[in-house]
Design a protein around this motif. Structure first.
Motif, short mmCIF file in Angstrom:
data_model
loop_
_atom_site.label_atom_id
_atom_site.label_comp_id
_atom_site.label_asym_id
_atom_site.label_seq_id
_atom_site.Cartn_x
_atom_site.Cartn_y
_atom_site.Cartn_z
N ARG A 2 33.56 -26.65 1.83
CA ARG A 2 34.07 -27.03 0.71
C ARG A 2 35.07 -26.29 -0.23
O ARG A 2 34.76 -24.81 -0.38
CB ARG A 2 33.17 -27.44 -0.34
CG ARG A 2 32.49 -28.71 -0.03
CD ARG A 2 31.36 -29.15 -0.98
NE ARG A 2 30.62 -29.92 -1.12
CZ ARG A 2 30.01 -30.68 -1.46
NH1 ARG A 2 29.71 -30.10 -3.04
NH2 ARG A 2 29.34 -31.48 -1.09
N THR A 43 37.57 -35.08 -6.32
CA THR A 43 36.55 -33.82 -6.71
C THR A 43 35.40 -34.53 -6.23
O THR A 43 34.76 -35.76 -6.78
CB THR A 43 35.82 -33.47 -7.88
OG1 THR A 43 37.88 -33.04 -7.98
CG2 THR A 43 35.21 -32.32 -7.71
N ASP A 44 34.09 -34.13 -5.39
CA ASP A 44 32.92 -34.57 -5.19
C ASP A 44 31.64 -34.08 -5.76
O ASP A 44 30.53 -34.40 -6.20
CB ASP A 44 32.59 -34.48 -3.19
CG ASP A 44 33.12 -34.64 -2.86
OD1 ASP A 44 33.77 -35.40 -3.43
OD2 ASP A 44 33.27 -34.52 -1.22
N LEU A 45 31.76 -33.12 -6.18
CA LEU A 45 30.86 -32.20 -7.26
C LEU A 45 31.44 -31.46 -8.25
O LEU A 45 32.26 -30.79 -7.51
CB LEU A 45 30.04 -31.82 -6.19
CG LEU A 45 28.69 -30.69 -6.52
CD1 LEU A 45 27.58 -31.62 -7.50
CD2 LEU A 45 28.58 -29.82 -5.86
N SER A 46 31.01 -31.59 -9.52
CA SER A 46 31.53 -30.52 -11.04
C SER A 46 30.50 -30.00 -10.77
O SER A 46 29.19 -30.10 -11.54
CB SER A 46 31.37 -31.78 -11.87
OG SER A 46 32.22 -32.17 -11.99
N ARG A 79 34.99 -42.21 -14.49
CA ARG A 79 34.51 -41.56 -13.75
C ARG A 79 33.54 -39.90 -14.12
O ARG A 79 33.06 -39.82 -13.45
CB ARG A 79 35.87 -40.77 -13.74
CG ARG A 79 36.74 -42.03 -12.33
CD ARG A 79 38.46 -41.21 -12.36
NE ARG A 79 38.86 -42.63 -11.51
CZ ARG A 79 40.23 -42.62 -11.50
NH1 ARG A 79 40.89 -41.46 -12.00
NH2 ARG A 79 40.02 -43.44 -10.96
N MET A 83 30.12 -39.04 -11.61
CA MET A 83 30.56 -38.23 -10.64
C MET A 83 29.26 -36.62 -10.53
O MET A 83 28.90 -36.45 -11.88
CB MET A 83 31.57 -37.10 -11.45
CG MET A 83 31.30 -34.99 -11.14
SD MET A 83 32.01 -35.44 -9.34
CE MET A 83 33.48 -35.98 -9.55
N ASP A 117 29.14 -29.54 4.14
CA ASP A 117 29.94 -30.41 4.36
C ASP A 117 30.52 -31.09 3.44
O ASP A 117 29.22 -30.84 2.03
CB ASP A 117 29.84 -31.37 5.51
CG ASP A 117 29.62 -31.40 6.68
OD1 ASP A 117 30.23 -29.86 6.93
OD2 ASP A 117 29.40 -31.16 7.55
N GLY A 118 31.71 -31.89 2.63
CA GLY A 118 31.72 -32.13 1.51
C GLY A 118 33.26 -32.05 1.37
O GLY A 118 34.27 -31.38 1.54
N GLY A 119 33.90 -32.72 0.48
CA GLY A 119 35.30 -32.68 -1.12
C GLY A 119 34.88 -31.74 -1.70
O GLY A 119 33.70 -30.87 -1.76
N MET A 121 34.74 -29.29 -4.85
CA MET A 121 33.93 -28.91 -5.73
C MET A 121 35.44 -28.59 -7.19
O MET A 121 36.04 -27.89 -7.05
CB MET A 121 32.58 -28.30 -5.50
CG MET A 121 32.48 -28.33 -4.58
SD MET A 121 30.36 -27.30 -4.27
CE MET A 121 31.66 -25.90 -3.97
#
Length: 187
Positions: A2, A43-46, A79, A83, A117-119, A121
């Motif tokens: 990421r 964004t996938d995670l904040s 959003r 999130m 894995d992922g989008g 952050m």
């Protein structure tokens, strides 16, 4: 792996808050709200430090229900509510709104999350971001620079042990006078 992005509204003299944690200078326009809303959508995670988490969680969970909320504010609020978030703190006992609390070593956990894995952050809060900067974990910096000088307060960039070389990848000026810049870390 990421990507980790540090982005915030900042004054021309480099502060995210004026003395006394005053953020009154950063009243965003609809265009700026839309920019940050689009960032959030991508964004996938904040990741939040305690102080900014307390500020955000005191307003955004119900901001979309305020009679004066603009469409851009409503969109951002929804959003933000959806999130997944991680708060790093040794003083907070519990969190909510789709959030997980981490009380241990921030660098270890951020590195672990980056390795998944992922989008992308995003990381918010000067203290937490400073820790990630010094550990070399931030891949991209996004500054929404407001045309205001506050003379002191909480700096966007904290003291570093080494230089961080960057490549400018985007600039854009909003009608309200805010200049958006995006930099990637050169490794």
């Amino acid at each position: 792996m990421r990507k980790l992005i540090y982005g915030m509204n900042v004054t021309l003299d480099g502060y995210i808050a004026a003395p006394g944690d005053d953020i009154g200078w950063s009243v965003p326009s609809d265009e700026l709200f839309q920019f940050w809303s689009d960032q959030l959508l991508a964004t996938d995670l904040s990741l939040y430090g305690r102080k900014l988490w307390e500020t955000m969680s005191s307003y955004w969970p119900t901001a979309d229900q305020q009679p004066s909320a603009t469409p851009a504010e409503i969109e951002f609020a929804r959003r933000w509510q959806d999130m997944p978030k991680v708060v790093f703190s040794s003083t907070v006992d519990e969190v909510d709104w789709n959030t997980r609390l981490v009380t241990g070593d921030a660098v270890t956990e951020i590195a672990r999350l980056k390795g998944e894995d992922g989008g992308p952050m995003d990381i918010a809060g000067a203290t937490l971001a400073g820790t990630a900067m010094r550990a070399g974990l931030i891949d991209e910096y996004v500054l929404a620079t407001a045309p205001v000088l506050v003379g002191g307060g909480t700096p966007f960039f904290t003291a570093l042990d080494n230089w961080v070389n960057l490549t400018l990848v985007q600039t854009r000026t909003l009608p309200c006078g805010v200049i958006l810049t995006r930099y990637e870390t050169r490794r």
